[in-house]
Design an enzyme around this catalytic site. Structure first.
Site, PDB file in Angstrom:
ATOM      1  N   ARG A  29      21.271 -23.552  31.584  1.00 17.31           N
ATOM      2  CA  ARG A  29      21.188 -24.936  32.049  1.00 17.31           C
ATOM      3  C   ARG A  29      20.220 -25.060  33.219  1.00 17.31           C
ATOM      4  O   ARG A  29      20.230 -24.214  34.124  1.00 17.31           O
ATOM      5  CB  ARG A  29      22.585 -25.444  32.455  1.00 17.31           C
ATOM      6  N   ASP A  30      19.413 -26.113  33.175  1.00 16.25           N
ATOM      7  CA  ASP A  30      18.489 -26.392  34.272  1.00 16.25           C
ATOM      8  C   ASP A  30      19.299 -26.734  35.525  1.00 16.25           C
ATOM      9  O   ASP A  30      20.281 -27.486  35.472  1.00 16.25           O
ATOM     10  CB  ASP A  30      17.576 -27.562  33.896  1.00 16.25           C
ATOM     11  N   ASN A  87       5.832 -27.720  29.481  1.00 16.38           N
ATOM     12  CA  ASN A  87       4.842 -28.191  30.439  1.00 16.38           C
ATOM     13  C   ASN A  87       3.841 -27.070  30.687  1.00 16.38           C
ATOM     14  O   ASN A  87       4.238 -25.913  30.852  1.00 16.38           O
ATOM     15  CB  ASN A  87       5.513 -28.589  31.758  1.00 16.38           C
ATOM     16  N   VAL A  96       7.335 -23.432  37.281  1.00 14.57           N
ATOM     17  CA  VAL A  96       7.710 -22.022  37.116  1.00 14.57           C
ATOM     18  C   VAL A  96       6.763 -21.432  36.073  1.00 14.57           C
ATOM     19  O   VAL A  96       6.718 -21.898  34.927  1.00 14.57           O
ATOM     20  CB  VAL A  96       9.175 -21.866  36.666  1.00 14.57           C
ATOM     21  N   HIS A 100       8.733 -21.741  29.319  1.00 16.30           N
ATOM     22  CA  HIS A 100      10.108 -22.163  29.031  1.00 16.30           C
ATOM     23  C   HIS A 100      10.052 -23.457  28.256  1.00 16.30           C
ATOM     24  O   HIS A 100       9.229 -24.328  28.536  1.00 16.30           O
ATOM     25  CB  HIS A 100      10.913 -22.342  30.323  1.00 16.30           C
ATOM     26  N   HIS A 102      11.911 -26.801  27.492  1.00 14.49           N
ATOM     27  CA  HIS A 102      12.976 -27.703  27.941  1.00 14.49           C
ATOM     28  C   HIS A 102      13.635 -28.320  26.712  1.00 14.49           C
ATOM     29  O   HIS A 102      12.944 -28.811  25.797  1.00 14.49           O
ATOM     30  CB  HIS A 102      12.400 -28.861  28.764  1.00 14.49           C
TER      31      HIS A 102
END
Ligand code: 5GP
Ligand code: ZN
Length: 114
Positions: A29-30, A87, A96, A100, A102
């Site tokens: 989880r973010d 992104n 970061v 990754h 999202h």
């Protein structure tokens, strides 16, 4: 990669709220969720940005999307819908530098994105 936040999370040096893991990816989880479900699907291998992808990563990226869809389904969002986002670099808001995916779900998501 030393000093990489997501290498440390996937290596269990820093705790996270893990929702899925296997030999190649970890999903957690973010810490600053932007939707009721906001999960990051992260490869164990360090790849800084999408610009660094090589043909050898093709299966890994496919697995990242498959895992995101599985997590969305498990949380009841397969039919309602969800968004997956990578992104890349500054103007897209990457903060970061370990790729990754999202996974965002649980509210209406505007299009076009901001
Ligand atoms: P980016 O902006 O690079 O596309 O996404 C990085 C994401 O990582 C952000 O949504 C941010 O909230 C999340 N994040 C940053 N630090 C941590 C952390 O220590 N733990 C977790 N779980 N998420 C983090
Ligand atoms: Zn890394």
């Amino acid at each position: 990669m030393p000093d990489c936040l997501f290498c440390k999370i996937t290596d269990n040096q820093i705790p996270s709220a893990t929702v899925y893991e296997d030999d190649t990816v970890v999903a957690f989880r973010d810490v600053n969720p932007q939707a009721p479900l906001h999960v990051l699907v992260v490869p164990r291998a360090h790849v800084a940005t999408l610009n660094d992808l090589q043909p050898e990563h093709d299966a890994l990226v496919g697995a990242m999307f498959r895992v995101a869809a599985q997590i969305a389904r498990e949380h009841g969002y397969a039919e309602r819908g969800y968004r997956t986002v990578f992104n890349c670099n500054r103007e897209a808001g990457q903060t970061v530098f370990h790729i990754h995916l999202h996974l965002l779900a649980g509210r209406g998501l505007a299009w076009p994105p901001g």
